[in-house]
Design a protein around this motif. Structure first.
Motif, short mmCIF file in Angstrom:
data_model
loop_
_atom_site.label_atom_id
_atom_site.label_comp_id
_atom_site.label_asym_id
_atom_site.label_seq_id
_atom_site.Cartn_x
_atom_site.Cartn_y
_atom_site.Cartn_z
N LEU A 71 8.85 -2.64 -0.68
CA LEU A 71 8.06 -2.99 -1.86
C LEU A 71 6.57 -3.03 -1.52
CD1 LEU A 71 8.20 -3.71 -4.83
CD2 LEU A 71 8.62 -6.09 -4.17
N PHE A 72 6.25 -3.54 -0.35
CA PHE A 72 4.86 -3.57 0.09
C PHE A 72 4.31 -2.16 0.23
CE2 PHE A 72 1.53 -3.74 3.35
CZ PHE A 72 0.67 -4.66 2.76
N GLU A 73 5.10 -1.24 0.75
CA GLU A 73 4.67 0.15 0.87
C GLU A 73 4.40 0.76 -0.51
OE1 GLU A 73 3.72 1.84 3.59
OE2 GLU A 73 4.09 -0.02 4.69
N LYS A 74 5.25 0.43 -1.48
CA LYS A 74 5.01 0.90 -2.86
C LYS A 74 3.71 0.34 -3.40
CE LYS A 74 8.71 3.36 -3.79
NZ LYS A 74 8.61 4.79 -3.99
N LEU A 75 3.44 -0.93 -3.10
CA LEU A 75 2.21 -1.56 -3.54
C LEU A 75 0.99 -0.88 -2.92
CD1 LEU A 75 0.80 -3.87 -5.08
CD2 LEU A 75 1.05 -5.25 -3.02
N LEU A 76 1.07 -0.55 -1.64
CA LEU A 76 -0.03 0.17 -0.99
C LEU A 76 -0.29 1.51 -1.65
CD1 LEU A 76 0.59 -0.35 2.84
CD2 LEU A 76 -1.34 -1.18 1.49
#
Length: 117
Positions: free
Chosen positions: A77-82
Motif C-alpha cells: 500500500l505504501f508503494e501505491k501511495l508513493l
C-alpha cells in the motif's frame, strides 16, 4: 492563529494575514509540473499517523485503482501511495512533532491552538 483570524473576520474586524509554510501535492494546472514528496517524508508521515489516516480511501484515485478490492500489505500500500501521491488525504498539517491529516474546522483550530510555536 487561524482561529483568531476566523474570529476577527466573523466579528467584522477585517482581514488578518496568516503566514504558513505549505506545499502543493498537485498543481492548479495540467501545464504545471509538480514535485512528488520524497519517500523518506512519506515514510515518516505514515509512521507517525498510519497509512489508514494518510490515505484518502474516499478519493477518486483510490476508487479508480480498485484498491479496496485488493488485499494489500502495508508495504504494498505504501508503494501505491508513493506512485499515486494524489491519494494523500489533505490537508496534512505539521506543527513540530504533531501531525494532523484531513479537514475538520474545529479539530484544525484546536490542533493549531495546541501546537502554536
Amino acid at each position: 492563529v487561524a482561529s483568531e483570524a476566523v474570529s476577527r473576520a466573523r466579528a467584522g474586524e477585517g482581514p488578518t494575514l496568516v503566514e504558513a509554510l505549505t506545499y502543493r501535492i498537485t498543481s492548479h494546472s495540467a501545464n504545471i509540473t509538480w514535485e512528488t514528496r520524497p519517500k523518506e517524508e512519506l515514510d515518516s508521515l505514515s509512521t507517525r499517523v498510519g497509512l489508514d489516516v494518510l490515505i484518502n480511501k474516499k478519493g477518486m484515485k483510490w476508487r479508480t485503482l480498485g484498491l479496496s478490492k485488493m488485499n494489500l500489505r502495508d508495504d504494498q500500500l505504501f508503494e501505491k501511495l508513493l506512485e499515486h501521491q494524489t491519494m494523500i488525504k489533505r490537508p496534512v498539517v505539521i506543527a513540530g512533532d504533531a501531525v494532523m491529516v484531513g479537514f475538520d474546522e474545529t479539530a484544525l483550530n484546536d490542533f493549531l491552538k495546541e501546537n502554536e510555536p
